[in-house]
Design a protein around this motif. Sequence first.
Motif, mmCIF file in Angstrom:
data_model
loop_
_atom_site.group_PDB
_atom_site.id
_atom_site.type_symbol
_atom_site.label_atom_id
_atom_site.label_comp_id
_atom_site.label_asym_id
_atom_site.label_seq_id
_atom_site.Cartn_x
_atom_site.Cartn_y
_atom_site.Cartn_z
ATOM 1 N N VAL A 210 43.614 40.759 43.030
ATOM 2 C CA VAL A 210 44.407 41.631 42.163
ATOM 3 C C VAL A 210 45.597 40.851 41.594
ATOM 4 C CG1 VAL A 210 45.867 43.688 42.155
ATOM 5 C CG2 VAL A 210 43.647 43.736 43.293
ATOM 6 N N LEU A 211 46.213 40.005 42.429
ATOM 7 C CA LEU A 211 47.342 39.203 41.927
ATOM 8 C C LEU A 211 46.868 38.262 40.816
ATOM 9 C CD1 LEU A 211 49.499 38.236 45.034
ATOM 10 C CD2 LEU A 211 49.808 40.100 43.412
ATOM 11 N N ALA A 212 45.675 37.707 40.981
ATOM 12 C CA ALA A 212 45.126 36.802 39.955
ATOM 13 C C ALA A 212 44.927 37.569 38.653
ATOM 14 C CB ALA A 212 43.812 36.212 40.433
ATOM 15 N N LYS A 213 44.466 38.809 38.755
ATOM 16 C CA LYS A 213 44.266 39.640 37.558
ATOM 17 C C LYS A 213 45.611 39.863 36.856
ATOM 18 C CE LYS A 213 44.402 44.618 37.330
ATOM 19 N NZ LYS A 213 44.278 45.108 35.988
ATOM 20 N N LEU A 214 46.673 40.156 37.635
ATOM 21 C CA LEU A 214 47.988 40.399 37.020
ATOM 22 C C LEU A 214 48.487 39.124 36.323
ATOM 23 C CD1 LEU A 214 49.673 42.600 39.760
ATOM 24 C CD2 LEU A 214 48.669 43.303 37.592
ATOM 25 N N GLU A 215 48.179 38.001 36.932
ATOM 26 C CA GLU A 215 48.591 36.724 36.353
ATOM 27 C C GLU A 215 47.884 36.509 35.010
ATOM 28 O OE1 GLU A 215 51.031 35.293 37.883
ATOM 29 O OE2 GLU A 215 51.083 33.725 36.318
ATOM 30 N N GLN A 216 46.584 36.845 34.966
ATOM 31 C CA GLN A 216 45.802 36.695 33.723
ATOM 32 C C GLN A 216 46.382 37.597 32.635
ATOM 33 O OE1 GLN A 216 41.897 37.710 35.222
ATOM 34 N NE2 GLN A 216 41.164 35.669 34.762
ATOM 35 N N GLN A 217 46.821 38.797 33.053
ATOM 36 C CA GLN A 217 47.369 39.750 32.073
ATOM 37 C C GLN A 217 48.623 39.200 31.406
ATOM 38 O OE1 GLN A 217 45.798 43.670 34.288
ATOM 39 N NE2 GLN A 217 47.901 43.744 33.612
ATOM 40 N N LYS A 218 49.392 38.466 32.202
ATOM 41 C CA LYS A 218 50.621 37.896 31.629
ATOM 42 C C LYS A 218 50.269 36.973 30.469
ATOM 43 C CE LYS A 218 53.606 37.742 35.650
ATOM 44 N NZ LYS A 218 53.923 36.810 36.699
ATOM 45 N N HIS A 219 49.052 36.372 30.552
ATOM 46 C CA HIS A 219 48.642 35.438 29.501
ATOM 47 C C HIS A 219 47.790 36.104 28.428
ATOM 48 C CE1 HIS A 219 49.562 32.828 32.975
ATOM 49 N NE2 HIS A 219 50.205 32.170 32.013
ATOM 50 N N GLY A 220 47.763 37.405 28.441
ATOM 51 C CA GLY A 220 47.075 38.110 27.365
ATOM 52 C C GLY A 220 45.565 38.079 27.443
ATOM 53 N N GLN A 221 45.011 37.898 28.653
ATOM 54 C CA GLN A 221 43.546 37.848 28.746
ATOM 55 C C GLN A 221 42.970 39.227 29.069
ATOM 56 O OE1 GLN A 221 42.547 34.936 31.696
ATOM 57 N NE2 GLN A 221 43.849 33.412 30.733
ATOM 58 N N ILE A 222 41.697 39.403 28.666
ATOM 59 C CA ILE A 222 40.989 40.623 29.065
ATOM 60 C C ILE A 222 40.573 40.446 30.519
ATOM 61 C CG2 ILE A 222 38.874 41.964 28.718
ATOM 62 C CD1 ILE A 222 38.985 41.293 25.790
ATOM 63 N N THR A 223 40.806 41.432 31.361
ATOM 64 C CA THR A 223 40.433 41.261 32.775
ATOM 65 C C THR A 223 39.408 42.303 33.187
ATOM 66 O OG1 THR A 223 42.199 42.688 33.552
ATOM 67 C CG2 THR A 223 42.706 40.338 33.399
ATOM 68 N N ASN A 224 38.665 41.958 34.183
ATOM 69 C CA ASN A 224 37.557 42.760 34.677
ATOM 70 C C ASN A 224 37.537 42.553 36.185
ATOM 71 O OD1 ASN A 224 35.256 44.283 34.197
ATOM 72 N ND2 ASN A 224 34.717 42.929 32.485
ATOM 73 N N THR A 225 38.032 43.494 36.963
ATOM 74 C CA THR A 225 38.227 43.211 38.392
ATOM 75 C C THR A 225 37.660 44.324 39.267
ATOM 76 O OG1 THR A 225 40.397 42.542 37.605
ATOM 77 C CG2 THR A 225 39.992 42.273 39.945
ATOM 78 N N GLU A 226 37.083 43.933 40.386
ATOM 79 C CA GLU A 226 36.650 44.914 41.392
ATOM 80 C C GLU A 226 37.467 44.690 42.647
ATOM 81 O OE1 GLU A 226 31.913 45.420 40.365
ATOM 82 O OE2 GLU A 226 32.513 44.890 42.403
ATOM 83 N N PHE A 227 37.979 45.769 43.209
ATOM 84 C CA PHE A 227 38.743 45.606 44.464
ATOM 85 C C PHE A 227 38.719 46.913 45.239
ATOM 86 C CE2 PHE A 227 41.635 46.663 40.981
ATOM 87 C CZ PHE A 227 42.337 47.755 41.474
ATOM 88 N N ARG A 228 39.126 46.821 46.514
ATOM 89 C CA ARG A 228 39.166 48.034 47.338
ATOM 90 C C ARG A 228 40.601 48.528 47.493
ATOM 91 N NH1 ARG A 228 36.398 45.104 52.146
ATOM 92 N NH2 ARG A 228 37.369 43.458 50.936
ATOM 93 N N ILE A 229 40.747 49.834 47.654
ATOM 94 C CA ILE A 229 42.067 50.363 47.993
ATOM 95 C C ILE A 229 41.923 51.161 49.295
ATOM 96 C CG2 ILE A 229 42.992 50.479 45.649
ATOM 97 C CD1 ILE A 229 42.306 53.487 45.641
ATOM 98 N N ILE A 230 43.040 51.296 50.017
ATOM 99 C CA ILE A 230 43.010 52.108 51.242
ATOM 100 C C ILE A 230 43.872 53.343 50.990
ATOM 101 C CG2 ILE A 230 43.527 52.150 53.712
ATOM 102 C CD1 ILE A 230 43.241 49.092 53.651
ATOM 103 N N LEU A 231 43.266 54.515 51.139
ATOM 104 C CA LEU A 231 43.981 55.761 50.877
ATOM 105 C C LEU A 231 44.904 56.083 52.057
ATOM 106 C CD1 LEU A 231 41.091 57.908 49.355
ATOM 107 C CD2 LEU A 231 42.664 56.333 48.244
ATOM 108 N N PRO A 232 45.884 56.965 51.834
ATOM 109 C CA PRO A 232 46.814 57.281 52.938
ATOM 110 C C PRO A 232 46.086 57.738 54.210
ATOM 111 C CG PRO A 232 47.581 58.233 50.874
ATOM 112 C CD PRO A 232 46.261 57.620 50.577
ATOM 113 N N ASP A 233 44.895 58.379 54.078
ATOM 114 C CA ASP A 233 44.195 58.823 55.296
ATOM 115 C C ASP A 233 43.293 57.727 55.876
ATOM 116 O OD1 ASP A 233 42.113 58.659 53.552
ATOM 117 O OD2 ASP A 233 41.513 60.754 53.658
#
Length: 521
Positions: A210-233
Amino acid sequence: MIRNQKTVLIVDDNDEDRQTYRRYLLQDRQYTYRILQAESANLGLELCKQVQPDVILLNFVLPDMSARGFIKQLQAQINSNNRLPVVILTSQQDEKMIVDGEGYDYLLKETIDAVGLRFVVHQLIEQTRLESELDIAKQFIQAALSESEKRFRLFADNLESIIWISSPDSSQNFYINKAYETIWHRSCGSLYNHPRSWIDAVHPDDYERVLAKLEQQKHGQITNTEFRIILPDGQERWIWDRAFPIKDETGTLNYYFGIAEDITEQKLAQEQIRHLTETLEQQVMERTSQLQTANNELEAFTYTISHDLRAPLRAMQGFAEALAEDYGQLLDEVGNEYISRIISSAQRLENLIQDLLSYSRLSRTDVYLQPISLDNLMFEVITQLDADLKAKNAQVIISAPLPVVLAHRNTLAQVIANLLTNAIKFIRVGEQPQVLIWAESKTPGWIRLWVRDNGIGIKGEHYKRIFRVFERLHGIERYPGTGVGLAIVRKGVERMGGRVGVESLPGQGSSFWIELKDGSK
Ligand code: ADP
C-alpha cells in the motif's frame, strides 16, 4: 449480458476478409465477441444507430465513402468529437495517408494475422475502458466539488464500491462515499478528519504494498492494488483499489480519483479452487502410488504363478513323451495323434510361460545402462537366430556401422531378437523375408534403430495395441506366437529410458523403431 462480451463491427466490402477477421476474433480466449458485419459504410452507420460497438474494424477504402468520411459521419451521428474505437485496415499504398491522418490504429491488410488482430483489439478495448473510467472520474470530481450537486451524492452513496478523491500525496481527502463505512467499518467523518486513517486498517503483511501504491500516486501514475484490511471486529477483507491522476488543463496534478471494491468473495472462491486443485493433485499422487503398488504385486504374482506352473507342465510334457516312446506302439493312430497334440499344446504353454516370465522379469531386475555397440550386439543376435534365419531363407541387410547406445545389454539383445523374429515371421507364404536394419540420429542425443521388413504390414489402428501383452492380430495356426514379444520390446526399451514405435501399411511391410540415448559421449 455475458461478462467480457464485446461487440465488434467489421465494415469491409470484401466478404472473405470479413470472415477471416471474424474467425480470428472467435478464437480469442480473453473476450467473447458479438460480431456485426457491414459491407458498406452506410450499412455500418445504420448498424451504429442500433448498437454501440466496442471496436470497429474499418476498411480504408469502402465502395460508398472513405474511412475518414465514415468516422466523421459517425461522430456527427453520435454527437461526439471524441476519438472512436476504430482500427483501420489498410493496404500498403494507403499507409501514408493514415499516418498523416487523425492517429487511428491501423493494420496492414496483407500482414494481419490472428495474434496481431486480437492484440490491437485488446489494446483498444483496454484503452476505451481506461478513457471511460477517467471520464467518469472527471465528472465525479466536478460534481463532488460543487456542493450543490445533491444528486451526485445520492447516486454515489448508493454505489457498492468506494469512490474516493484525495490529494496526490493523500494528505487531504476531498470526497469519500458511504460504501467506505460498509466496507471499512469506519465512519466517513473519521476519514475527513484523518485522511490517512484508512491505512491503519491495512493488514501488516500488505502494508508495504500500500505504501508503494501511495508513492506511485505522488508521481502521477495509475495504480492497481490488491490488499487486505482488518476490520475492528478482527475480520479480514480483500480490497481491490484502482486510482487515476486527474490533471488540469495546464497539466498540473491536482487530484487522485479512486475506486475500491471488496473482492473477498472472489478471493475466497480463488482460494477454494487452489485448495481443490492441490487436493486433487494429492489424490492423483496417492492413487498413482496405490496403482504402482498394485501393479508391482500383480507382476510379482505373475512371476510366481508362471514359475510354479512350469513344474507340473514339465511333468506333463515328460510323461506324454514317455507315453509316446514306451507305449506308442500299443496305441492306434488316433491315440498317437492325441499324444502329439498334448505335447504341442504343452510346448505352447511352455512358450507362453517363458515369455511371461521374461516380461515380468523385466520389471523386477535392475536395468543398468552402459554404452553398447549396436554393431557387436547385432552380430551376436543374428548368430543366435542363425538357425531360424536359415530355415526361412531370410536376407538381413545391416547398414553398418551402427552407433553406440546407452542400454542394458541383455535387455537390448532380447528386444532386437524379438523384432527380428517378428520381421521374418509375419510374411506372406512363399515370400523370402528381407530385413533392413539401420540407425539414425534426428534428435540430438538420441539414436533411432529401425528394423524394416517386407511382410504383411499392419493397419494404423493397431499400432498401439500390438505393444500390449497378449494382443495378436492373427490366428495361432497361421502365425504362431504368444502375443508377448512386442510387450517385452516396449517394456524393455522404456526401462532403458527410450521409446518404441512402428510405421506400416497393410501389404507393404512394417518398420519398427526403438529410440535410445546416444552412448558415444
Ligand atoms: P507374437 O509375435 O507372439 O504374436 P508380438 O507381441 O511380438 O506377439 O506381436 C503382436 C502382434 O503384432 C502379432 O501377433 C502381429 O499381429 C503383429 N506384428 C508384430 N510384428 C509384426 C510385423 N513385423 N509385421 C506384421 N505384424 C506384426
